[in-house]
Design a protein around this motif. Sequence first.
Motif, mmCIF file in Angstrom:
data_model
loop_
_atom_site.group_PDB
_atom_site.id
_atom_site.type_symbol
_atom_site.label_atom_id
_atom_site.label_comp_id
_atom_site.label_asym_id
_atom_site.label_seq_id
_atom_site.Cartn_x
_atom_site.Cartn_y
_atom_site.Cartn_z
ATOM 1 N N UNK A 793 41.535 13.213 29.747
ATOM 2 C CA UNK A 793 42.720 13.699 30.450
ATOM 3 C C UNK A 793 43.568 14.616 29.572
ATOM 4 N N UNK A 794 44.193 15.621 30.221
ATOM 5 C CA UNK A 794 45.226 16.449 29.598
ATOM 6 C C UNK A 794 46.568 15.880 30.039
ATOM 7 N N UNK A 795 47.366 15.368 29.106
ATOM 8 C CA UNK A 795 48.622 14.699 29.449
ATOM 9 C C UNK A 795 49.823 15.641 29.464
ATOM 10 N N UNK A 796 49.567 16.925 29.268
ATOM 11 C CA UNK A 796 50.679 17.872 29.304
ATOM 12 C C UNK A 796 51.391 17.924 27.968
ATOM 13 N N UNK A 797 52.566 17.321 27.881
ATOM 14 C CA UNK A 797 53.359 17.393 26.655
ATOM 15 C C UNK A 797 53.805 15.991 26.260
ATOM 16 N N UNK A 798 53.640 15.659 24.957
ATOM 17 C CA UNK A 798 54.123 14.386 24.431
ATOM 18 C C UNK A 798 54.938 14.661 23.173
ATOM 19 N N UNK A 799 55.702 13.650 22.767
ATOM 20 C CA UNK A 799 56.617 13.848 21.638
ATOM 21 C C UNK A 799 55.886 13.921 20.306
ATOM 22 N N UNK A 800 54.797 13.159 20.151
ATOM 23 C CA UNK A 800 54.128 13.125 18.855
ATOM 24 C C UNK A 800 52.676 12.710 19.014
ATOM 25 N N UNK A 801 51.891 13.016 18.004
ATOM 26 C CA UNK A 801 50.493 12.600 17.991
ATOM 27 C C UNK A 801 50.376 11.085 17.911
ATOM 28 N N UNK A 802 51.380 10.426 17.300
ATOM 29 C CA UNK A 802 51.365 8.962 17.229
ATOM 30 C C UNK A 802 51.417 8.354 18.633
ATOM 31 N N UNK A 803 52.230 8.929 19.521
ATOM 32 C CA UNK A 803 52.300 8.439 20.899
ATOM 33 C C UNK A 803 50.957 8.611 21.598
ATOM 34 N N UNK A 830 54.414 23.092 19.873
ATOM 35 C CA UNK A 830 53.667 24.251 20.376
ATOM 36 C C UNK A 830 52.208 24.216 19.920
ATOM 37 N N UNK A 831 51.724 23.029 19.511
ATOM 38 C CA UNK A 831 50.358 22.892 19.018
ATOM 39 C C UNK A 831 49.578 21.916 19.893
ATOM 40 N N UNK A 832 48.272 22.150 20.079
ATOM 41 C CA UNK A 832 47.447 21.204 20.828
ATOM 42 C C UNK A 832 46.984 20.059 19.935
ATOM 43 N N UNK A 833 46.818 18.887 20.518
ATOM 44 C CA UNK A 833 46.296 17.731 19.788
ATOM 45 C C UNK A 833 45.352 16.964 20.687
ATOM 46 N N UNK A 834 44.348 16.332 20.099
ATOM 47 C CA UNK A 834 43.407 15.541 20.868
ATOM 48 C C UNK A 834 43.111 14.257 20.102
ATOM 49 N N UNK A 835 43.065 13.136 20.831
ATOM 50 C CA UNK A 835 42.725 11.840 20.247
ATOM 51 C C UNK A 835 41.495 11.302 20.976
ATOM 52 N N UNK A 876 45.463 25.546 17.148
ATOM 53 C CA UNK A 876 46.561 26.474 17.382
ATOM 54 C C UNK A 876 46.589 27.034 18.803
ATOM 55 N N UNK A 877 45.512 26.819 19.581
ATOM 56 C CA UNK A 877 45.396 27.440 20.902
ATOM 57 C C UNK A 877 45.574 26.382 22.004
ATOM 58 N N UNK A 878 46.801 26.288 22.548
ATOM 59 C CA UNK A 878 47.050 25.288 23.591
ATOM 60 C C UNK A 878 46.339 25.636 24.892
ATOM 61 N N UNK A 879 45.985 26.903 25.081
ATOM 62 C CA UNK A 879 45.289 27.306 26.315
ATOM 63 C C UNK A 879 43.850 26.811 26.334
ATOM 64 N N UNK A 880 43.351 26.339 25.182
ATOM 65 C CA UNK A 880 41.952 25.898 25.092
ATOM 66 C C UNK A 880 41.802 24.392 25.286
ATOM 67 N N UNK A 881 42.883 23.696 25.678
ATOM 68 C CA UNK A 881 42.801 22.243 25.836
ATOM 69 C C UNK A 881 41.757 21.868 26.894
ATOM 70 N N UNK A 882 41.783 22.558 28.034
ATOM 71 C CA UNK A 882 40.813 22.265 29.096
ATOM 72 C C UNK A 882 39.385 22.421 28.616
ATOM 73 N N UNK A 883 39.107 23.520 27.914
ATOM 74 C CA UNK A 883 37.759 23.772 27.403
ATOM 75 C C UNK A 883 37.347 22.708 26.388
ATOM 76 N N UNK A 884 38.313 22.260 25.556
ATOM 77 C CA UNK A 884 38.006 21.245 24.555
ATOM 78 C C UNK A 884 37.610 19.923 25.219
#
Length: 894
Positions: A793-803, A830-835, A876-884
């Motif tokens: 899932x792409x959760x949109x925006x969260x406060x931190x990677x810890x969350x 403004x950065x993408x993150x994935x867990x 660095x590329x938030x537009x690539x979240x879907x592809x990731x």
Amino acid sequence: MPDLDSGNLVQTADIHRRWLTFFGERGHTVVPSASLVSDDPSLLFTVAGMVPFIPYLTGVVPAPYPRATSVQKCIRTNDIEEVGKTPRHGTFFQMNGNFSFGDYFKEGAIGYAWELLTTPEGQGGLGFDEKDLWVTVYEEDDEARALWKKVAGLSDDRIQNLGKDSNYWSTGQPGPAGPCSEIFFDRGPAYGADGGPATDDDRYVEIWNLVFMQYAIQNVRSKVDFDIVGELPKKNIDTGMGMERVAFIKQGVDNMYEIDQVRPVLDAAVALSGKKYGADHGDDVRFRVIADHVRSGLMLMTDGVTPGNEGRGYILRRLLRRAIRSMRLLGVDAPSFAELFDASRVAMRDAYPDVEENWERTSRLALGEEETFLSTLASGTTILDTAVAEAKKIGAGTLPGDTTFLLHDTFGFPIDLTLEIAEEAGLTVDRDAFDKLMLEQRTRAKTDAKAKKGAIADLAIYSDLRSLGETVFTGYDTLETETKVLGILVDGQPVTKATAGQVAEVILAESSLYAESGGQAADQGRIVGNGFDLEVIDVQRPVKGLISHTVRVTSGEVAVDAAATSVVDPVYRHAASQAHSATHLVHAALRQTLGSEAHQSGSYNKAGYMRLDFSWNQALSPDTRSEIEEIANNAVRDNLEVTTRILSLDEAKAAGAMALFGEKYGDTVRMVDIGGPWSRELCAGIHVRSSAEVGIVNLVSESSVGSTNRRVEALVGLDAFRDLTAERAIVAQLTSSLKTPREQLPERITSLVEQLKAAEKKIAAFEAQKLSGRVPALVENATRVGAYLAVVEDLGEVASADELRSLATSVRERLGSDASVVALAARVGDKPAVIVATNPAARDAGAKAGALAKQAAATLGGGGGGKDDLAQGGGSDVTAIGAALTGITDALRG
């Protein structure tokens, strides 16, 4: 072993005295040993006995005497790995030298050497038997061969010819050069084959090298490939006898580590370890390393070097840590420097009384460094133990090279110790990878060193200019001086003129502009004359007695022999003088507050600013800082008189003047008093006339610059006032905004911070509650992807990677025992993150969180990874979240 306390010739200090007496009685000026810290900007240390005499031997500076002799302290670490393995490799050593500057030449040098070596001990000589001495000469130097036969009566078979690689001296640069002749001692058939020095250098030990500096060379292509272009107008002699080599021969021991100045440290290490010297080769090497490195460390710290992470400090630190490591390998984990350094002090103080004078400082530095490194070893061992456990867990038999390099480079953890611990754990170390990383580091260091060395002008270009006499510095008494242009250099080459827009070096007969030295920055100002105006960029002393002004020609054209006037910027000079005098005030205040141990170890000052490094091993409390600042400003208030006197060095020391570590002083020194003995230091810098002129001293910083050194920084004069004014404006703004009186600001701000923390804690709780509320929906959205139950899932925006991580692990726990994979992505700022999180069944089926996170991070334009059960990636590329995330789904299907 001979009796080293018998007072006979075998005492190394006695060889020292005999040498100086012999040559002093033969017309040589006895020159005290220079510091181990070399004046040569291309050298970290004095690496040979001739180094202090290089300006005279090369003709850059006229020699103040026709002949000289010295016993010079030296440090070399290029063969550090050989220490302890051979009879004669030492990092600290003493070179006995005699020098002639256009006075006597080959016959005189050969005659003196042979006389001193073969004269009986009872008559002041060294008492060598002529039959034990051999000589080598350069293969084309028939003159030297003939002189050895004439002066010493040696037969042809005792004089061996050798080539340029061993018997020809040069600096490796165009300039003076010449053949060498070396004297060897035959230790006897027990040490190797017969046949002379050309056969075996273990049996035949070189004890004396005579350099006949007689030619000028150019077009230097290598050590042995150059063009001899003529004879020097003045032929020089540079000879050196190895003190430690002669000592171990005369004392009847097998190596330099067993002579009277070194053996006591070795014996102390034996006593501490409980092991026997001579029983095991490996242990013997460690004992010798300890003995050598402790003595070297003692002498370096006596000469003002402090352990650190750069330059001289790094080399000293490396020596000390190698000694600690060797003690550990001998089974001694407890601190040992107190006993080892005390043994070295006692052994060296006869030859070098300053070892005793500076013992308190040296001991404190050594013990502080030992304490720090033992702590480092403990930290490194923890990291290494973790790496060993990881390697065993995955069934690897080798520790990665990057791990061992990290331990070595970042923590100072010796590779030998890593090898030992790995071997105990049944593992090997990837030495190829480690050595490759070490080679890369050394290559970078050499490139950097080469670049730095290349930035230093060839000092030979100053020879003709220096021969015209010393530059007279007039700046103590005047800001303007009428003078003459003696020389101009552009791009390191002499020219007759420089024109508008060019940057050049200008040499004047006299100058009022202060050259950077003693921690004080160079003056700012101008050099003006008829038809030209030069902006002074820098002022330096490239060679002793010569002041060079780096200038930008702002208008006109300046030529050699032109009349000129040096003009100091009066505003800058006054502010710089304030800062330098403030440095003395702060130093005196430090010693008054902390005691005599708080000794200055370095300083820098310029207009409006000063910093001072001092020996101390703990942070200063706010109260102590305030006390130091108050004492310095009280001295300003008291309007103490500032006076200077020119004295002999002995007179100044007798008057209580402090000679600062790292500084070098001649026979005549300048002593600066502030308030008489309240502050009394040797200093060639520029000062105010009374302490009141300093204005204000505002300590703005106190920090660590090593385990045994602290640094204070201060603004001075108008700069200090401006800083205090800025702080006052900030306080006024706070009192207005918070509607709080100034004296209540600390309590008010503390209260606001506590309220803010409480609010943030509540917000975090609300966010966590909100986040946990999303878990059921995510679990419900789980779908079957290949062999796995997956939440991607792409959760949109969260406060931190810890969350994001907390959410992923919560969802994983709710999915049950099926092979489950959770992959959640979001924007953090403004950065993408994935867990990525996996459960045991998923991992058994082949899904590894680390590999999936790394794959996704690559799509996001970054990096990632982690363990098999939980991993993180970013980019660095938030537009690539879907592809990731699609990539993770495809990987699970595959």
